[in-house]
Scaffold this active site. Sequence first.
Site, mmCIF file in Angstrom:
data_model
loop_
_atom_site.group_PDB
_atom_site.id
_atom_site.type_symbol
_atom_site.label_atom_id
_atom_site.label_comp_id
_atom_site.label_asym_id
_atom_site.label_seq_id
_atom_site.Cartn_x
_atom_site.Cartn_y
_atom_site.Cartn_z
ATOM 1 N N LYS A 1 0.843 -1.207 0.000
ATOM 2 C CA LYS A 1 0.000 0.000 0.000
ATOM 3 C C LYS A 1 0.871 1.247 0.000
ATOM 4 O O LYS A 1 0.611 2.194 -0.719
ATOM 5 C CB LYS A 1 -0.901 -0.050 1.232
ATOM 6 C CG LYS A 1 -2.308 0.323 1.147
ATOM 7 C CD LYS A 1 -3.319 -0.513 0.414
ATOM 8 C CE LYS A 1 -2.975 -1.120 -0.873
ATOM 9 N NZ LYS A 1 -3.880 -2.143 -1.336
ATOM 10 N N LYS B 1 -6.865 -0.308 -12.338
ATOM 11 C CA LYS B 1 -7.759 -0.990 -11.393
ATOM 12 C C LYS B 1 -7.954 -2.449 -11.775
ATOM 13 O O LYS B 1 -8.157 -3.310 -10.930
ATOM 14 C CB LYS B 1 -9.108 -0.260 -11.369
ATOM 15 C CG LYS B 1 -10.040 -0.715 -10.268
ATOM 16 C CD LYS B 1 -9.564 -0.294 -8.899
ATOM 17 C CE LYS B 1 -10.265 -0.998 -7.777
ATOM 18 N NZ LYS B 1 -9.485 -1.000 -6.539
HETATM 19 C C1 F6R Z 1 -3.264 -3.228 -4.914
HETATM 20 C C2 F6R Z 1 -4.138 -3.749 -5.935
HETATM 21 C C3 F6R Z 1 -3.618 -4.799 -6.838
HETATM 22 C C4 F6R Z 1 -4.692 -5.856 -7.076
HETATM 23 C C5 F6R Z 1 -4.224 -6.862 -8.128
HETATM 24 C C6 F6R Z 1 -5.243 -7.970 -8.336
HETATM 25 O O1 F6R Z 1 -3.863 -2.218 -4.163
HETATM 26 O O2 F6R Z 1 -5.267 -3.339 -6.047
HETATM 27 O O3 F6R Z 1 -2.459 -5.371 -6.340
HETATM 28 O O4 F6R Z 1 -4.964 -6.491 -5.872
HETATM 29 O O5 F6R Z 1 -3.990 -6.213 -9.355
HETATM 30 O O6 F6R Z 1 -6.458 -7.459 -8.751
HETATM 31 P P1 F6R Z 1 -7.792 -8.283 -8.622
HETATM 32 O O7 F6R Z 1 -8.075 -8.482 -7.186
HETATM 33 O O8 F6R Z 1 -8.813 -7.446 -9.305
HETATM 34 O O9 F6R Z 1 -7.550 -9.583 -9.333
#
Ligand code: F6R
Length: 608
Positions: free
Chosen positions: A485, A603
Amino acid sequence: MCGIIGYTGKKNAVSVILEGLKRLEYRGYDSSGIAFFHDKGIEVRRCTGKIKDLGALLEADKPFSHTAIGHTRWATHGRPSEENAHPHRSDGIVLVHNGIIENYLPLKRRLIDEGYKFTSETDTEVLCHLIEKYSKDYPLEDAVREALKEVRGAYAFAVINEREPGKVVGVKKDSPLVVGLGNGEFFLASDVPAFLNYSRDVIFLDEGEMVVMTDDGVIVTTLDGSPIQKEVKSVSWSPSMAEKGGYRHFMLKEIYEQPRAIADTLRGRIYPESGEVNLDEFGINEKDLEEIDKVFIVACGTSWHAALVGKYMIEEFARVPVDVDIASEFRYRNPILRHGNLLIAITQSGETADTLAAQREAKRLGAKVLSICNVVGSTSTREADAVFYTHSGPEIGVASTKAFTTQIIGLYLFAVALGRLKGTIRDDLVKELIRELLLLPGMVEKVLATDEEVGRIAKELFKADDFLYLGRGINYPIALEGALKLKEISYIHAEGYPAGEMKHGPIALIDEELPVVFLAPKGRLYEKVISNIEEVRSRGGKVISITNEGDTEVCTLSDHCIFVPETNPFLSTILMTVPLQLFAYHTGVLKGCDVDQPRNLAKSVTVE
Ligand code: F6R
């Protein structure tokens, strides 16, 4: 989390609703819809996609009306589709809803027996049919009151009746609803920005309050019909501030939303009296669950940290071995999976390319796949054998916060359910674990109260070039998450490490310039962590500790100390996470970084 809006007044309600929905799009954006009165009754138009798609649908004939309701959806029950989009209709009753109807399944069965036809997969449709049923004998507001006697759950909704033109009824319980007062016109919405261009005079509805809006004005009552005198507040926020609920950034808002997000994720999924977890929620039949002899968890980034926490919980409660993999590694390492294994894919977005590839590989090898996901209808959920949705609502800030803590909740529920089924945890322990879960939202609220203190610490340390985050056992993944973070939000280099491993290398980094963040809750490894703190102190490192309320030992050894309430070690990971999120946030802001959209990040990472 969805956005709802209602309007009655002299303007073209269709345009007002469309404009309001655009401002509510941050609350959900997978589909949308509008219902408006016209000469012959009420017309409903809905579509999947963004509000601009709804706008296009209205562009051709530009309808005009004085009363309308609208909705922008973030799916919880039923994939994003036109049929599942709101408004829902039952004969002359048309309704938009934000929330979750917990007892929709038994109500749905009963209404079907009574002859009602369902056209969507949503929980909302039961509410619409129920109100329709009572509207045969009562005016709209009384029909709503009767219907709500049978409904359990969270709701903010707006409803109109073809037989009562110009009237909009709204009710609030556990989901937000505000009323805007204009000059001869009235608004109802999930959030103030929806009507801020027209009115700054606002009534904030409280729990269990109903509003009836007509051309003549606004009446607020309790659900049993007693009138309430509400204070009218004047809002001075700018539209963009209002969208963020008065918070400076979406990230901060989402950190603060965690008590509600956790409560929503739990909603309808546990039976506190018996300590049972609703296994239906995992979509795998009991027999298949019982047969699971090995679990793999794959994920990326923050979701991978949740996966690491999940390993501790599943192994402890269900005594099933768990392998955790970074998805991009798993897919290329020729993993050994077979029938009887379960792969859990954790992905907030449900679209992460590496996680999807890993879950496809697991399926090919004969394992079952459970997706823990926040986005209904996303690719991961469509391709999985079973899905557990984290109902944390849309996360707009790129750095994951509430999605992470609700993923941990999903894993906790799964571990308890599996342990119960396999007979590896005692019933009294299950009850205790569930009881502690129910206390968690309140505890997270308490941790949020450390915000100012965390901000002060950030002010002292934000110029440091490096940070080290240390934790042991189940808090090691939380150290990784704290470091990630900080990196993402402030661009400061940070490393997470198992505290016991420090002396095998990273200890060489420690000097007066290096802040070291320790996760030091009470518990089995407490003494060990204290020894590690001593090791850092004796080399001049700056120590920031997060420990439990009432602790003095850790605090006397630390330069800064943050206290969080005590709970079981598994849920404690969530309480430990919140100050780390706040610390990253404040540090990023102090460094002038774009905390909602950090450089180089997206995102949803849909490429390899
Ligand atoms: C960190 C963050 C990324 C996601 C990663 C996986 O704050 O958001 O590390 O956790 O890119 O994304 P998801 O959970 O959408 O597969």
